[in-house]
Scaffold this active site. Structure first.
Site, PDB file in Angstrom:
ATOM      1  N   MET A 156       0.699   6.716  -5.924  1.00 26.82           N
ATOM      2  CA  MET A 156       1.569   5.883  -4.823  1.00 26.82           C
ATOM      3  C   MET A 156       2.896   6.050  -4.928  1.00 26.82           C
ATOM      4  O   MET A 156       3.649   6.127  -6.030  1.00 26.82           O
ATOM      5  CB  MET A 156       1.144   4.335  -5.081  1.00 26.82           C
ATOM      6  CG  MET A 156      -0.358   4.184  -5.560  1.00 26.82           C
ATOM      7  SD  MET A 156      -0.591   2.617  -6.672  1.00 26.82           S
ATOM      8  CE  MET A 156      -0.037   1.295  -5.398  1.00 26.82           C
ATOM      9  N   GLY A 191       6.978   3.029  -7.658  1.00 28.94           N
ATOM     10  CA  GLY A 191       6.044   4.096  -7.621  1.00 28.94           C
ATOM     11  C   GLY A 191       4.990   4.207  -9.101  1.00 28.94           C
ATOM     12  O   GLY A 191       5.574   3.707 -10.019  1.00 28.94           O
ATOM     13  N   SER A 192       3.871   4.605  -8.664  1.00 32.36           N
ATOM     14  CA  SER A 192       2.802   4.486  -9.765  1.00 32.36           C
ATOM     15  C   SER A 192       1.488   5.369  -9.137  1.00 32.36           C
ATOM     16  O   SER A 192       1.398   5.824  -8.484  1.00 32.36           O
ATOM     17  CB  SER A 192       2.605   2.875  -9.826  1.00 32.36           C
ATOM     18  OG  SER A 192       2.254   2.228  -8.727  1.00 32.36           O
ATOM     19  N   ARG A 193       0.548   4.714 -10.150  1.00 35.69           N
ATOM     20  CA  ARG A 193      -0.733   5.797 -10.238  1.00 35.69           C
ATOM     21  C   ARG A 193      -2.091   4.721 -10.455  1.00 35.69           C
ATOM     22  O   ARG A 193      -1.614   3.730 -11.459  1.00 35.69           O
ATOM     23  CB  ARG A 193      -0.573   6.804 -10.971  1.00 35.69           C
ATOM     24  CG  ARG A 193      -1.711   7.888 -10.543  1.00 35.69           C
ATOM     25  CD  ARG A 193      -1.389   9.083 -11.580  1.00 35.69           C
ATOM     26  NE  ARG A 193      -2.301   9.108 -12.928  1.00 35.69           N
ATOM     27  CZ  ARG A 193      -2.201   9.928 -13.735  1.00 35.69           C
ATOM     28  NH1 ARG A 193      -1.236  10.774 -13.763  1.00 35.69           N
ATOM     29  NH2 ARG A 193      -3.143   9.751 -14.915  1.00 35.69           N
TER      30      ARG A 193
END
Length: 217
Positions: A97, A185-187
């Site tokens: 993301m 921001g990430s996953r």
């Protein structure tokens, strides 16, 4: 529509913008400087609003499908060893993301929450191979009669400093509903049983609650 996790930040953004507009009108006589500050304040507010947007999505419930838990890009599809809960090989599907994606996390399938745990950790870039094991993260396991137990993991990135997870052990959850939020921001990693038919490909754009990750006939 905005996510409830952004209420405080949005209010601060609105207050900041209002103060900049008021003070710049009263204290700054240089026209271009005044307008530059005012435009900058509005841009910051717009960025905050777009980050916390929470679009309403009609989810078509299907017990034979696993839906994308978040918006983003599919960056990993591979067999890996999952050592926290299953302690065996699983099929991993990861969605990255960016800061401009919707950051709401949604339950990928309906079922019972069997496990939910928060882990403090590092803030490596979200695509780093060690991010799934070393970054700040939450691990959630959902179980139903179709797929058995699947695991999804919210992972903080280099900019993400807060993960919100609503899943609690014993909860009955509904596919596509709000499961939490990741700021910046990430996953998210999904760990599925080996042999699960995957419906996405690498670099495909995923839409949370809409894109079908896997289907079981």
């Amino acid at each position: 529509m905005f996510h409830k996790e952004g209420a405080k930040t949005i209010l601060l953004g609105v207050a900041f913008t209002a103060i900049v507009l008021l003070l710049s009108d009263r204290l700054i006589d240089i026209f271009w400087l005044k307008k530059a500050l005012q435009i900058s304040a509005f841009l910051i507010l717009i960025i905050i609003l777009q980050f916390f947007r929470n679009p309403k999505r009609k989810v078509l419930l299907n017990e034979n499908q696993i839906l994308a838990p978040v918006d983003g890009k599919v960056v990993v599809i591979e067999e890996v060893y999952e050592g926290e809960f299953f302690k065996e090989k699983r099929l991993q599907v990861s969605i990255f993301m960016s800061p401009i994606n919707v950051h709401v996390t949604r339950y990928p399938m309906s079922g019972i929450i069997k496990f939910s745990k928060y882990h403090p950790g590092k803030f490596l870039v979200a695509w780093h191979p060690k991010a799934s094991e070393e970054n700040e993260r939450t691990t959630i396991v959902v179980e139903n009669n179709t797929f058995g137990a699947i695991l999804y993991r919210q992972i903080a990135g280099a900019l993400a400093r807060r993960i919100v997870n609503y899943a609690e052990e014993g909860m009955q959850v509904v596919q596509g509903t709000d499961a939490g939020f990741i700021k910046f921001g990430s996953r998210v990693d999904l760990f599925l049983p080996l042999g699960t038919p995957i419906s996405v490909v690498l670099n495909q754009k995923a839409i949370g609650g809409k894109t079908i990750i896997a289907t079981k006939e």
